[in-house]
Motif scaffolding. Sequence first.
Motif, short mmCIF file in Angstrom:
data_model
loop_
_atom_site.label_atom_id
_atom_site.label_comp_id
_atom_site.label_asym_id
_atom_site.label_seq_id
_atom_site.Cartn_x
_atom_site.Cartn_y
_atom_site.Cartn_z
N ALA A 333 0.92 -1.35 -0.02
CA ALA A 333 -0.10 0.07 -0.01
C ALA A 333 0.88 1.43 -0.01
O ALA A 333 0.36 2.39 -0.51
N GLY A 334 2.09 1.14 0.59
CA GLY A 334 3.14 2.44 0.74
C GLY A 334 3.93 2.44 -0.38
O GLY A 334 4.72 3.56 -0.44
N LEU A 335 4.32 1.34 -1.14
CA LEU A 335 5.36 1.57 -1.90
C LEU A 335 5.49 2.48 -2.91
O LEU A 335 6.24 3.15 -3.44
N ALA A 336 4.23 2.91 -3.52
CA ALA A 336 4.02 3.82 -4.68
C ALA A 336 4.57 5.10 -4.24
O ALA A 336 5.03 5.82 -5.04
N ASP A 337 4.31 5.72 -3.03
CA ASP A 337 4.90 6.79 -2.53
C ASP A 337 6.40 6.78 -1.97
O ASP A 337 6.87 7.76 -1.98
N ALA A 338 6.62 5.74 -1.69
CA ALA A 338 8.01 5.59 -1.15
C ALA A 338 8.89 5.54 -2.24
O ALA A 338 10.12 5.93 -1.86
N LEU A 339 8.98 4.79 -3.16
CA LEU A 339 9.79 4.58 -4.55
C LEU A 339 9.75 5.64 -5.24
O LEU A 339 8.62 6.24 -5.51
N PRO A 340 10.65 5.88 -5.93
CA PRO A 340 10.88 6.74 -7.19
C PRO A 340 10.02 6.41 -8.08
O PRO A 340 9.24 5.59 -8.41
N GLU A 341 9.39 7.57 -8.75
CA GLU A 341 8.20 7.33 -9.78
C GLU A 341 9.16 6.50 -11.05
O GLU A 341 10.26 6.68 -11.32
N GLY A 342 8.29 5.34 -11.77
CA GLY A 342 8.87 4.51 -12.49
C GLY A 342 9.61 3.25 -11.78
O GLY A 342 9.76 2.37 -12.70
N SER A 343 9.44 3.05 -10.71
CA SER A 343 9.79 2.06 -9.87
C SER A 343 8.73 0.80 -10.22
O SER A 343 7.74 1.33 -10.40
N THR A 344 9.11 -0.47 -9.82
CA THR A 344 8.42 -1.54 -10.15
C THR A 344 8.62 -2.51 -8.98
O THR A 344 9.65 -2.47 -8.47
N TRP A 345 7.77 -3.55 -8.81
CA TRP A 345 7.77 -4.32 -7.68
C TRP A 345 6.62 -5.64 -7.88
O TRP A 345 5.74 -5.17 -8.74
N ASN A 346 6.86 -6.52 -7.21
CA ASN A 346 6.07 -7.59 -7.19
C ASN A 346 5.04 -7.73 -6.22
O ASN A 346 5.23 -7.10 -5.17
N ARG A 347 4.01 -8.67 -6.21
CA ARG A 347 3.20 -9.20 -5.32
C ARG A 347 3.32 -10.57 -4.65
O ARG A 347 2.50 -11.17 -5.39
N PRO A 348 4.02 -10.94 -4.04
CA PRO A 348 4.19 -12.41 -3.68
C PRO A 348 3.05 -13.00 -3.09
O PRO A 348 2.27 -12.03 -2.07
N GLU A 349 2.71 -14.37 -3.19
CA GLU A 349 1.70 -14.81 -2.57
C GLU A 349 2.00 -15.56 -1.11
O GLU A 349 1.11 -16.11 -0.50
N GLY A 350 3.43 -15.27 -0.94
CA GLY A 350 3.52 -15.86 0.52
C GLY A 350 5.14 -15.40 0.92
O GLY A 350 5.64 -14.65 0.21
N GLY A 351 5.46 -16.36 1.86
CA GLY A 351 6.81 -15.98 2.02
C GLY A 351 7.13 -14.75 2.94
O GLY A 351 6.33 -14.27 3.77
N MET A 352 8.39 -14.09 2.78
CA MET A 352 8.75 -13.12 3.68
C MET A 352 9.21 -11.78 2.98
O MET A 352 9.59 -10.88 3.47
#
Length: 419
Positions: A333-352
């Motif tokens: 929920a907070g990554l879009a505001d925390a990382l520079p514009e144009g950053s990408t990230w994944n959405r893991p279904e489990g783990g850490m």
Amino acid sequence: MTVTEPDATTAASANALAAPAPTPAPAAPTPPLAARAAAVGGSPVRDILAVTARPEMINFAGGLPAPTFFDTEGVAAAFRAVLEETPARALQYSTTEGEPVLREAVADRFAARGLATAADDLIVTTGSQQGLSLLATALIEPGDTILVEKPCYLAALQVFAFAGARVVAVPGDDDGIDPEALDALVAEHRPKLLYTVPTFQNPTGRTLPGPRRAAVAEVAGRRGLWIVEDDPYGELRFEGERVPWIASYPGAEDRTVLLGSFSKVMAPGLRLGWLRAPAALLRACAIAKQAADLHTPTVNQLAAAWYLGHRDLDAHVARVAAVYGERRDAMLAGLADALPEGSTWNRPEGGMFLWARLPDGHDAARLLGAVVAHDVAYVPGAPFYAEDPDPATLRLCFVTQAPDEIAEGLRRLRAGLNS
């Protein structure tokens, strides 16, 4: 008056007192360290944790399960029981392969999840990390080629470097290894093994889908390749459907080593893991373990077996996984505001972990100092690559902090990246 001449002994003593003491010869240097010890670097993750141990630090860098959710009462009851009921056995040496009662319990857990396993198919290890070291001893000669994921679990890269292996990375995407690329690399390099963390991978959190697992198994069977399937996180699923182990797919049954651990689901301080392998390789690993530590601590093994027999580990893991899912959602929920514009990230279904990439031109390692100055930390992604590192990548652990702490950590992360 008679004067007595000094005897030879007295004269020699006087001369010795008068003469300067001989200069001691310089000490010879000690023999050097083995070349592999000098060549293999330390763990950047461990180095970061040492720097970020301050209580005010919000640490997304660690790979530590949340201690709040350790079943301390249950584990304490287990140790009390084995020390009261079987103290002589608990405090005595054990067999190298491990306590039969624990091996049987682990085998039952495999069978309950669809992979027929007997106690004799297993060795209890001092954490699954030791399983990697035993395999390196039993399988790898200096100069052997092995294949790993891109990126790869960092401590595995260290083990393979100590073994003198030549490490080649297999390309992939957000779903993991590309089986066609794997096939081509096996044909080109004739490697001895493929090492993979196919479920909630460290560092990326990604999971290899079932069809790709089947394809990897087919390549291994057709080309003649060991698969080392490391599964420390697989039980920490908080959404989606479980994917069977690679070891269960046709072509992989007789050539897959499966590593597991209680570290992420019970307690890492117990240092209990296991290695499941075909008989000949299992025997070689047992001999390697005899040379390494004789056996894993007996009292820890018996306590874990008691816990499995008297507590509901699956229910405990389900509760922990549900909380971890909430924490993942808080980070997303907070990554879009925390990382520079144009950053990408994944959405893991489990783990850490989740994996992020900053825009081109950013270097996560270079930015880390400014981020740590704002009392938050992550792990730069570059050290996880066997070759061609991507400096813009980084790993974030979402399980240790509560959602409000995660939100505050992301605010600090934004400030650090913009400073």
